[in-house]
Motif scaffolding. Structure first.
Motif, PDB file in Angstrom:
ATOM      1  N   LEU A  11       4.498  22.977  20.343  1.00 24.99           N
ATOM      2  CA  LEU A  11       4.150  21.572  20.460  1.00 24.99           C
ATOM      3  C   LEU A  11       5.227  20.737  19.789  1.00 24.99           C
ATOM      4  CD1 LEU A  11       1.988  19.290  20.972  1.00 24.99           C
ATOM      5  CD2 LEU A  11       1.086  19.872  18.705  1.00 24.99           C
ATOM      6  N   VAL A  12       5.602  19.641  20.447  1.00 27.64           N
ATOM      7  CA  VAL A  12       6.539  18.680  19.868  1.00 27.64           C
ATOM      8  C   VAL A  12       5.824  17.338  19.815  1.00 27.64           C
ATOM      9  CG1 VAL A  12       8.706  17.419  20.216  1.00 27.64           C
ATOM     10  CG2 VAL A  12       8.618  19.879  20.645  1.00 27.64           C
ATOM     11  N   LEU A  13       5.835  16.724  18.640  1.00 28.38           N
ATOM     12  CA  LEU A  13       5.216  15.419  18.456  1.00 28.38           C
ATOM     13  C   LEU A  13       6.297  14.350  18.427  1.00 28.38           C
ATOM     14  CD1 LEU A  13       2.750  16.356  15.580  1.00 28.38           C
ATOM     15  CD2 LEU A  13       2.235  16.175  18.017  1.00 28.38           C
ATOM     16  N   LEU A  14       6.077  13.290  19.190  1.00 26.02           N
ATOM     17  CA  LEU A  14       7.007  12.175  19.233  1.00 26.02           C
ATOM     18  C   LEU A  14       6.278  10.907  18.844  1.00 26.02           C
ATOM     19  CD1 LEU A  14       8.751  12.860  22.669  1.00 26.02           C
ATOM     20  CD2 LEU A  14       9.601  13.453  20.407  1.00 26.02           C
ATOM     21  N   SER A  15       6.983  10.014  18.166  1.00 26.26           N
ATOM     22  CA  SER A  15       6.376   8.736  17.798  1.00 26.26           C
ATOM     23  C   SER A  15       6.596   7.688  18.878  1.00 26.26           C
ATOM     24  CB  SER A  15       6.928   8.242  16.464  1.00 26.26           C
ATOM     25  OG  SER A  15       8.320   8.050  16.562  1.00 26.26           O
ATOM     26  N   SER A  16       7.514   7.948  19.787  1.00 30.43           N
ATOM     27  CA  SER A  16       7.758   7.048  20.908  1.00 30.43           C
ATOM     28  C   SER A  16       8.289   7.869  22.071  1.00 30.43           C
ATOM     29  CB  SER A  16       8.754   5.957  20.518  1.00 30.43           C
ATOM     30  OG  SER A  16       9.996   6.536  20.179  1.00 30.43           O
ATOM     31  N   ALA A  17       8.365   7.240  23.217  1.00 33.01           N
ATOM     32  CA  ALA A  17       8.857   7.932  24.411  1.00 33.01           C
ATOM     33  C   ALA A  17      10.359   8.177  24.270  1.00 33.01           C
ATOM     34  CB  ALA A  17       8.572   7.111  25.655  1.00 33.01           C
ATOM     35  N   ILE A  18      10.729   9.428  24.379  1.00 36.64           N
ATOM     36  CA  ILE A  18      12.142   9.806  24.377  1.00 36.64           C
ATOM     37  C   ILE A  18      12.316  10.700  25.605  1.00 36.64           C
ATOM     38  CG2 ILE A  18      14.036  10.890  23.125  1.00 36.64           C
ATOM     39  CD1 ILE A  18      12.453  10.356  20.535  1.00 36.64           C
ATOM     40  N   GLU A  38       1.945   2.887  13.917  1.00 35.89           N
ATOM     41  CA  GLU A  38       2.602   1.647  13.512  1.00 35.89           C
ATOM     42  C   GLU A  38       1.790   0.840  12.510  1.00 35.89           C
ATOM     43  OE1 GLU A  38       3.628  -0.392  17.094  1.00 35.89           O
ATOM     44  OE2 GLU A  38       5.027   1.173  17.706  1.00 35.89           O
ATOM     45  N   GLY A  39       0.494   0.999  12.469  1.00 38.19           N
ATOM     46  CA  GLY A  39      -0.371   0.293  11.533  1.00 38.19           C
ATOM     47  C   GLY A  39      -1.376   1.275  10.961  1.00 38.19           C
ATOM     48  N   MET A  40      -2.181   0.838  10.029  1.00 36.85           N
ATOM     49  CA  MET A  40      -3.126   1.759   9.386  1.00 36.85           C
ATOM     50  C   MET A  40      -4.135   2.351  10.374  1.00 36.85           C
ATOM     51  SD  MET A  40      -2.196   2.547   6.508  1.00 36.85           S
ATOM     52  CE  MET A  40      -3.562   3.655   6.291  1.00 36.85           C
ATOM     53  N   GLN A  41      -4.602   1.556  11.332  1.00 33.78           N
ATOM     54  CA  GLN A  41      -5.525   2.117  12.322  1.00 33.78           C
ATOM     55  C   GLN A  41      -4.832   3.217  13.127  1.00 33.78           C
ATOM     56  OE1 GLN A  41      -8.420   1.228  10.916  1.00 33.78           O
ATOM     57  NE2 GLN A  41      -9.172   1.366  12.995  1.00 33.78           N
ATOM     58  N   ASP A  42      -3.560   2.992  13.467  1.00 31.26           N
ATOM     59  CA  ASP A  42      -2.788   4.017  14.179  1.00 31.26           C
ATOM     60  C   ASP A  42      -2.604   5.259  13.320  1.00 31.26           C
ATOM     61  OD1 ASP A  42      -2.419   2.403  16.429  1.00 31.26           O
ATOM     62  OD2 ASP A  42      -0.464   1.669  15.762  1.00 31.26           O
ATOM     63  N   VAL A  43      -2.365   5.078  12.031  1.00 29.75           N
ATOM     64  CA  VAL A  43      -2.179   6.218  11.124  1.00 29.75           C
ATOM     65  C   VAL A  43      -3.461   7.049  11.074  1.00 29.75           C
ATOM     66  CG1 VAL A  43      -1.817   6.919   8.720  1.00 29.75           C
ATOM     67  CG2 VAL A  43      -0.353   5.170   9.753  1.00 29.75           C
ATOM     68  N   ARG A  44      -4.596   6.368  10.906  1.00 34.39           N
ATOM     69  CA  ARG A  44      -5.874   7.097  10.872  1.00 34.39           C
ATOM     70  C   ARG A  44      -6.091   7.878  12.168  1.00 34.39           C
ATOM     71  NH1 ARG A  44      -7.136   2.027   8.579  1.00 34.39           N
ATOM     72  NH2 ARG A  44      -7.748   2.213   6.395  1.00 34.39           N
ATOM     73  N   ARG A  45      -5.878   7.202  13.296  1.00 34.23           N
ATOM     74  CA  ARG A  45      -6.054   7.851  14.598  1.00 34.23           C
ATOM     75  C   ARG A  45      -5.032   8.986  14.783  1.00 34.23           C
ATOM     76  NH1 ARG A  45      -6.828   3.658  17.253  1.00 34.23           N
ATOM     77  NH2 ARG A  45      -4.662   3.011  17.450  1.00 34.23           N
ATOM     78  N   GLY A  46      -3.780   8.732  14.391  1.00 38.29           N
ATOM     79  CA  GLY A  46      -2.723   9.729  14.542  1.00 38.29           C
ATOM     80  C   GLY A  46      -2.971  10.982  13.717  1.00 38.29           C
ATOM     81  N   VAL A  47      -3.412  10.801  12.478  1.00 40.10           N
ATOM     82  CA  VAL A  47      -3.721  11.951  11.615  1.00 40.10           C
ATOM     83  C   VAL A  47      -4.834  12.779  12.250  1.00 40.10           C
ATOM     84  CG1 VAL A  47      -4.742  12.607   9.385  1.00 40.10           C
ATOM     85  CG2 VAL A  47      -2.880  10.938   9.467  1.00 40.10           C
ATOM     86  N   LEU A  63      -8.198  14.237   5.389  1.00 39.61           N
ATOM     87  CA  LEU A  63      -6.989  13.516   5.011  1.00 39.61           C
ATOM     88  C   LEU A  63      -7.158  12.016   5.210  1.00 39.61           C
ATOM     89  CD1 LEU A  63      -4.140  13.432   3.973  1.00 39.61           C
ATOM     90  CD2 LEU A  63      -3.327  14.028   6.281  1.00 39.61           C
ATOM     91  N   VAL A  64      -7.794  11.614   6.298  1.00 36.33           N
ATOM     92  CA  VAL A  64      -8.045  10.187   6.518  1.00 36.33           C
ATOM     93  C   VAL A  64      -8.923   9.635   5.392  1.00 36.33           C
ATOM     94  CG1 VAL A  64      -9.211   8.517   8.019  1.00 36.33           C
ATOM     95  CG2 VAL A  64      -7.668  10.216   9.009  1.00 36.33           C
ATOM     96  N   ALA A  65      -9.943  10.381   4.992  1.00 39.47           N
ATOM     97  CA  ALA A  65     -10.804   9.944   3.888  1.00 39.47           C
ATOM     98  C   ALA A  65      -9.996   9.825   2.600  1.00 39.47           C
ATOM     99  CB  ALA A  65     -11.971  10.914   3.709  1.00 39.47           C
ATOM    100  N   GLU A  66      -9.107  10.774   2.349  1.00 37.78           N
ATOM    101  CA  GLU A  66      -8.267  10.737   1.150  1.00 37.78           C
ATOM    102  C   GLU A  66      -7.326   9.538   1.178  1.00 37.78           C
ATOM    103  OE1 GLU A  66      -4.847  13.546  -0.863  1.00 37.78           O
ATOM    104  OE2 GLU A  66      -6.448  14.532   0.256  1.00 37.78           O
ATOM    105  N   ILE A  67      -6.743   9.258   2.325  1.00 38.76           N
ATOM    106  CA  ILE A  67      -5.863   8.093   2.472  1.00 38.76           C
ATOM    107  C   ILE A  67      -6.648   6.819   2.186  1.00 38.76           C
ATOM    108  CG2 ILE A  67      -4.591   6.684   4.156  1.00 38.76           C
ATOM    109  CD1 ILE A  67      -3.763   9.399   5.489  1.00 38.76           C
TER     110      ILE A  67
END
Length: 92
Positions: A11-18, A38-47, A63-67
């Motif tokens: 698996l390769v994770l990308l933060s944007s389309a490359i 890009e924002g905290m909601q994105d970070v929670r969803r991304g994690v 981890l989201v709870a810890e953050i």
């Protein structure tokens, strides 16, 4: 790109389309997922998404709870600091 392929990832994770990376990974049979943080909601969803992709969704939830706990503690400390150190400005 060669360095990524040399790691033989599942698996390769990308933060944007490359496009170049996506094409090379597709040609090599490697799964690619985009995770925008890009924002905290994105970070929670991304994690949460990454943890699920890795087969450990409970760790993502933890981890989201810890953050969130850390952010809440920081906000509380900043409020306490600002209240304790606030002094009215003296007239110049």
């Amino acid at each position: 790109m060669e360095r990524i392929l040399a790691l033989d990832p599942d698996l390769v994770l990308l933060s944007s389309a490359i496009a170049k990376v996506e094409r090379a990974c597709a040609a090599a049979g490697i799964r690619v997922e985009r995770v925008v943080m890009e924002g905290m909601q994105d970070v929670r969803r991304g994690v949460t998404e990454v943890a699920a992709l890795l087969g450990c969704p409970e760790r993502g939830t933890a981890l989201v709870a810890e953050i969130d706990e850390g952010l809440d503690a920081y906000a509380a400390s900043r409020t306490a600091d600002n209240t304790a150190s606030w002094r009215p400005c003296a007239a110049a």
